[in-house]
Scaffold this motif. Structure first.
Motif, short mmCIF file in Angstrom:
data_model
loop_
_atom_site.label_atom_id
_atom_site.label_comp_id
_atom_site.label_asym_id
_atom_site.label_seq_id
_atom_site.Cartn_x
_atom_site.Cartn_y
_atom_site.Cartn_z
N PRO A 49 0.82 -1.23 0.00
CA PRO A 49 0.00 0.00 0.00
C PRO A 49 0.85 1.27 0.00
CG PRO A 49 -0.89 -1.58 1.56
CD PRO A 49 0.42 -2.13 1.09
N LEU A 50 2.06 1.22 0.61
CA LEU A 50 2.96 2.37 0.58
C LEU A 50 3.41 2.68 -0.85
CD1 LEU A 50 5.29 1.57 3.65
CD2 LEU A 50 3.43 3.24 3.55
N PHE A 51 3.69 1.60 -1.61
CA PHE A 51 4.09 1.78 -2.99
C PHE A 51 2.97 2.41 -3.82
CE2 PHE A 51 7.07 -2.15 -2.58
CZ PHE A 51 7.93 -1.40 -1.79
N VAL A 52 1.75 1.94 -3.59
CA VAL A 52 0.59 2.45 -4.33
C VAL A 52 0.38 3.93 -4.02
CG1 VAL A 52 -1.90 2.28 -4.66
CG2 VAL A 52 -0.51 0.20 -4.45
N ASP A 53 0.43 4.28 -2.73
CA ASP A 53 0.23 5.67 -2.33
C ASP A 53 1.33 6.56 -2.92
OD1 ASP A 53 -1.98 4.91 -0.91
OD2 ASP A 53 -0.95 4.85 1.04
#
Length: 478
Positions: free
Chosen positions: A287-291
Motif C-alpha cells: 500500500p505504501l508503494f501504491v500511495d
C-alpha cells in the motif's frame, strides 16, 4: 499525374548588399554600429564578401575606406579581364546615395537571407547523410542529434552579444536579492531540499557548474538523486509559484532508470532497494508503494540512462528536454563516463578538460545549474586524513577551474568501520564510543564556491534507504 514541385531559388538580394556597401563607403562611422554583427560570409557574392572584408580591415586599422583606398585591393582580387571593373563598380556603389538610416535594416535582411541559405545547405547535407548506408557512420538517431546540434549552433550564432550598463546590472542584482529575501528559505536558486546546504549555497544558481565529487561508496549518486527528487517534488507542490523547485533532467550514464526509481522508492517508503530487488517485501509495504505512485505520478523528473553519451549529444538532449518540459536543473552522473565524441582522443586529461568546458557552456547556454558528479583519485586512500581536497579531483585540474562550486562527500563512519580493533581491548571501547558519535553522519565539504563561503555542512545519511536528510544544524566555515 503527379506534378514535380519546383525548387525555390537560392535566397539573396544583390540590391540590398550593394546598398549597405554604398552606405559604408560613404560613411565609415556606420561600421561602428554594425561591425560586430555582420561578417563577410553573410554576403552572397564573393566580390561583396571581399569588399566588406577589406573595408572592415581598413576601418579597424583607423584608415579611411573609400573607392580610392579600396581600388588596389579589389583589382588584386579581380585580376585578368575583370580588373577594369573595380573603378566603375566601386563608383557605382558610392553613387547609389542610399539613406544611412537604412543600414541596420539592410544588415537584418542580409543576415536573414544568409541563414536561409545555410538552412537550405543543411537540409541538403541531412538528405545526403540519410541516404548513405555506412556501417561505421552515424545511425539515424545520431544523425538527428547531429542535425539538431547544427541547427542550435546556427541559432546560437544568431544571438547578438549585448553590453549592459552598470545601472541595468545593478537593478538585476537588487531584484535577485529582493527575491531571496521574500522567500521563506532565503534561497534564490533551485533548492536542494537540505536546509544547511541551501543556507551555505543559497540554492543551485542558473548558469553554475556544480561538481559533486567523492570516492566510491560515499554516496555521490544518492545525494544527487536526493537533490533532484527534492527539487522536482518542490516544483510539483509549488501551488503558490515560489520558485524554489525545478523540473529536473537526470542523465544517468552509470545506473538505469529502473535502479534510480527503486532508490527513490526506498528513500520515501523506508523499504531498502536491496529488499525490493530480492522480493523480500512485507505485504504491508505494498500500500505504501501504491500511495507513493499516486503522489509522484506528476513528478517533473526525467531520466535519460543512455550510456557513453558525448557532450554534444548531452547538450542536444538537455536542450530538447528544456524545450518540451521546461527543466531548470540538470544532473549528470557521472563526468568521467562522458566522451568528447572524438574517436582518436588519446589524451584523457585534455579530453576531460573539453568535457568540463562543455558542461559549463551548457549551463550558460541553457541558463540552468548543472550538477555533475565526479570521481576522486586514489590519493585520498593513501592519506591518514581521508577528507578530500581540490587536488584529489581525478585526471584534470580543469574541473576545479571550470566549476563554480566544488563539493566533496566524506563519511568518517565508512573508514572507521574498517579499522575495528580487537574485541575486548581498550581501543575497542573508544572505537565503539566514536562509532556511536559518527553513526549515519555525513560531511559535505564545500571546497570552492565562486560567489560564497566555503566550509562543511553535516547531514544525516541512511545507507539502507540511500537517503541524505537534514541533521541537527551544524556548519563549519573555513
Amino acid at each position: 499525374m503527379s506534378v514535380t514541385p519546383t525548387l525555390p531559388q537560392t535566397p539573396y538580394n544583390l540590391e540590398i548588399e550593394q546598398s549597405l556597401l554604398s552606405i559604408l563607403l560613404r560613411n565609415n562611422s556606420v561600421f561602428e554600429d554594425i561591425g560586430e554583427t555582420l561578417h563577410p560570409e553573410y554576403f552572397y557574392t564573393s566580390l561583396h564578401q571581399h569588399i566588406f572584408k577589406t573595408l572592415s580591415h581598413l576601418i579597424r586599422k583607423g584608415q579611411i575606406a573609400n573607392p580610392i583606398t579600396l581600388k588596389h585591393y579589389v583589382e588584386n582580387y579581380l585580376q585578368g579581364d575583370d580588373v577594369g571593373l573595380s573603378d566603375t563598380y566601386l563608383a557605382e556603389l558610392v553613387g547609389l546615395l542610399v539613406p544611412t538610416r537604412n543600414a541596420l535594416y539592410y544588415v537584418k535582411v542580409i543576415y536573414d537571407l544568409y541563414l536561409r541559405r545555410q538552412l537550405a545547405s543543411l537540409g541538403e547535407d541531412i538528405s545526403y547523410a540519410a541516404g548513405v548506408m555506412d556501417v561505421e557512420g552515424p545511425d539515424a538517431i545520431q544523425q538527428i542529434e547531429i542535425a539538431e546540434n547544427q541547427l542550435f549552433q546556427m541559432h546560437k550564432e544568431s544571438a547578438k552579444s549585448q553590453v549592459y550598463s552598470f545601472a541595468f546590472a545593478l537593478t538585476q542584482a537588487i531584484e535577485s536579492a529582493q527575491l531571496a529575501y521574500q522567500r521563506d528559505s532565503h534561497v534564490v536558486g533551485v533548492s536542494t531540499g537540505l536546509l544547511d546546504l541551501d543556507k551555505m549555497l543559497g540554492g543551485l544558481h542558473p548558469s553554475d557548474l556544480v561538481i559533486l565529487a567523492a570516492r566510491p561508496a560515499m554516496g555521490k549518486t544518492a545525494l544527487a538523486t536526493n537533490i533532484a527528487f527534492n527539487a522536482a517534488r518542490l516544483k510539483m507542490r509549488d501551488t503558490e509559484n515560489k520558485g524554489d523547485g525545478a523540473g529536473v533532467g537526470f542523465f544517468s550514464l552509470e545506473m538505469s532508470a529502473l535502479q534510480l526509481a527503486m532508490r527513490i522508492i526506498a528513500q520515501e517508503t523506508g523499504v531498502s532497494s536491496d529488499r525490493m530487488r530480492r522480493g523480500a517485501i512485507d505485504k504491508e509495504a505494498f500500500p505504501l508503494f501504491v500511495d507513493l505512485s499516486k503522489e509522484l505520478a506528476a513528478l517533473p523528473l526525467f531520466i535519460d540512462d543512455t550510456p557513453a553519451l558525448s557532450v554534444t549529444s548531452l547538450l542536444t538532449r538537455a536542450r530538447r528536454l528544456q524545450r518540451k518540459e521546461n527543466i531548470k536543473l540538470i544532473v549528470v552522473d557521472y563526468l568521467q563516463l562522458l566522451t568528447t565524441g572524438k574517436s582518436n582522443s588519446e589524451n584523457r586529461v585534455q579530453e576531460l578538460s573539453e568535457i568540463t568546458r562543455g558542461l559549463k557552456q551548457m549551463a550558460k547556454t541553457l541558463n540552468v545549474p548543472v550538477l555533475a558528479l565526479s570521481q576522486l583519485s586514489r590519493a585520498v586512500e593513501q592519506r591518514e586524513d581521508k577528507r578530500p581536497m581540490l587536488a584529489d579531483l581525478r585526471e584534470s585540474g580543469s574541473i576545479e577551474q571550470d566549476a563554480d562550486v566544488v563539493m566533496f562527500i566524506y563519511r568518517e563512519e565508512y573508514y572507521e568501520a574498517r579499522n575495528k580493533p580487537q574485541e575486548g581491548s581498550e581501543k575497542m571501547i573508544h572505537w565503539q564510543r566514536h562509532m556511536a558519535e559518527i553513526y549515519n553522519s555525513a560531511e559535505v565539504i564545500i571546497a570552492k564556491q565562486r560567489h560564497g563561503p566555503t566550509g562543511s555542512v553535516f547531514l544525516q545519511f541512511d545507507g539502507g534507504r540511500t537517503k541524505f536528510s537534514n541533521a541537527a544544524s551544524k556548519t563549519i566555515n573555513f
